[in-house]
Motif scaffolding. Sequence first.
Motif: not given
Ligand code: NDP
Length: 332
Positions: A49, A129, A269
């Motif tokens: 994401f 990642l 984090p």
């Molecule tokens: P995901 O596969 O989790 O995709 C995002 C999911 O968030 C969607 O499938 C959806 O699930 C949910 N969601 C809720 N509201 C929204 C919206 N308005 N638009 C889009 N998606 C939404 O992605 P990743 O596994 O790649 O990443 C997950 C999260 O973790 C991200 O926010 C990412 O930035 C974060 N992250 C942070 C890191 C860090 O170091 N801080 C490192 C890696 C990831 P549903 O349909 O079930 O609501």
Amino acid sequence: ASAAAAEMVKAIRVHELGGPEVLKWEDVEIGEPKEGEIRVKNKAIGVNFIDVYYRKGVYKAELPFTPGREAVGVVTAVGPGLTDRKVGDIVAYAGNPMGSYAEEQILPASVAVPVPPAVDYKIAASVLLKGMTAYVLLHQCFKVEAGHTVLVHAAAGGVGSLLCQWAKALGATIIGTVSSEEKASQAADDGCHHVIIYTKEDFVAKVNEITSGKGVNVVYDSVGRDTFQGSLACLMSRGYMVSFGQSSGGPDPVPLSDLAPKSLFLTRPSLMHYTATRDELLQAAGEVFANIASGVLRVRINHTYPLSDAARVHADLEARKTSGSIVLIPDS
Ligand code: NDP
């Protein structure tokens, strides 16, 4: 001067910020690795994401750029000064620098980790990642132990799926939120004891009911704006709010006084701060690969596309149409 013709590779390039349509499939020049660098021909590229945040400008990068922060590939050239790397090595990388949406790229050798033979390269590219993130969240930001109750938002997502499986193995009770029935069954399969469809049900009321009013020890919140306030409401006294993403947008500012009624902890984090040294990186990557090899973590590669189709993948990811991990495969 007649320099040798520059060598070109195909890559996805971003020249202007915007929607998925700004991802362009182009030729880019690739040079030779300099001191401390390796050149890697990518075999599989993980989509995260964070790639969307950079494309839209939520996180800033200098234009033009090649997006992507995760891949597995084969080393095709080694820069001067490196004795512990050789052409033909299979390596994985996740994090900095950006540029993995490319057939071939140049990386500092210090960010590349070996892929154990027991782990398939596509799996490695789809999990490093997200898996290191899950490791850090469950073991370092807050230490999940048997008996804890954990709330995981976007429980069927890439990171979410791994968080649920890993937290279950640690003996926690897991409550997951998802947007659809289909994602609910995946989350249950990944170890969620309770699944809430937060697009239909009030997740705060449901968590309250499930925990008999007690609340959860920790919330892992990657959704941000839409869930943040509700997440605070789900915590027990002295609970931990771990806000690690903003898929729905950045949360509103939080006055310190919001933490006072329950003496809450709040952390925001970033994986890179927990994998800043080579030792920390190898430790986190090692834990991820070991837990895959032992079967604790099952990686769901639910979407595999050619690299040139990155725009379609971004559109699906933003439209909440994906679950589990997404992998791009270079066309040639
Ligand atoms: P995901 O596969 O989790 O995709 C995002 C999911 O968030 C969607 O499938 C959806 O699930 C949910 N969601 C809720 N509201 C929204 C919206 N308005 N638009 C889009 N998606 C939404 O992605 P990743 O596994 O790649 O990443 C997950 C999260 O973790 C991200 O926010 C990412 O930035 C974060 N992250 C942070 C890191 C860090 O170091 N801080 C490192 C890696 C990831 P549903 O349909 O079930 O609501």
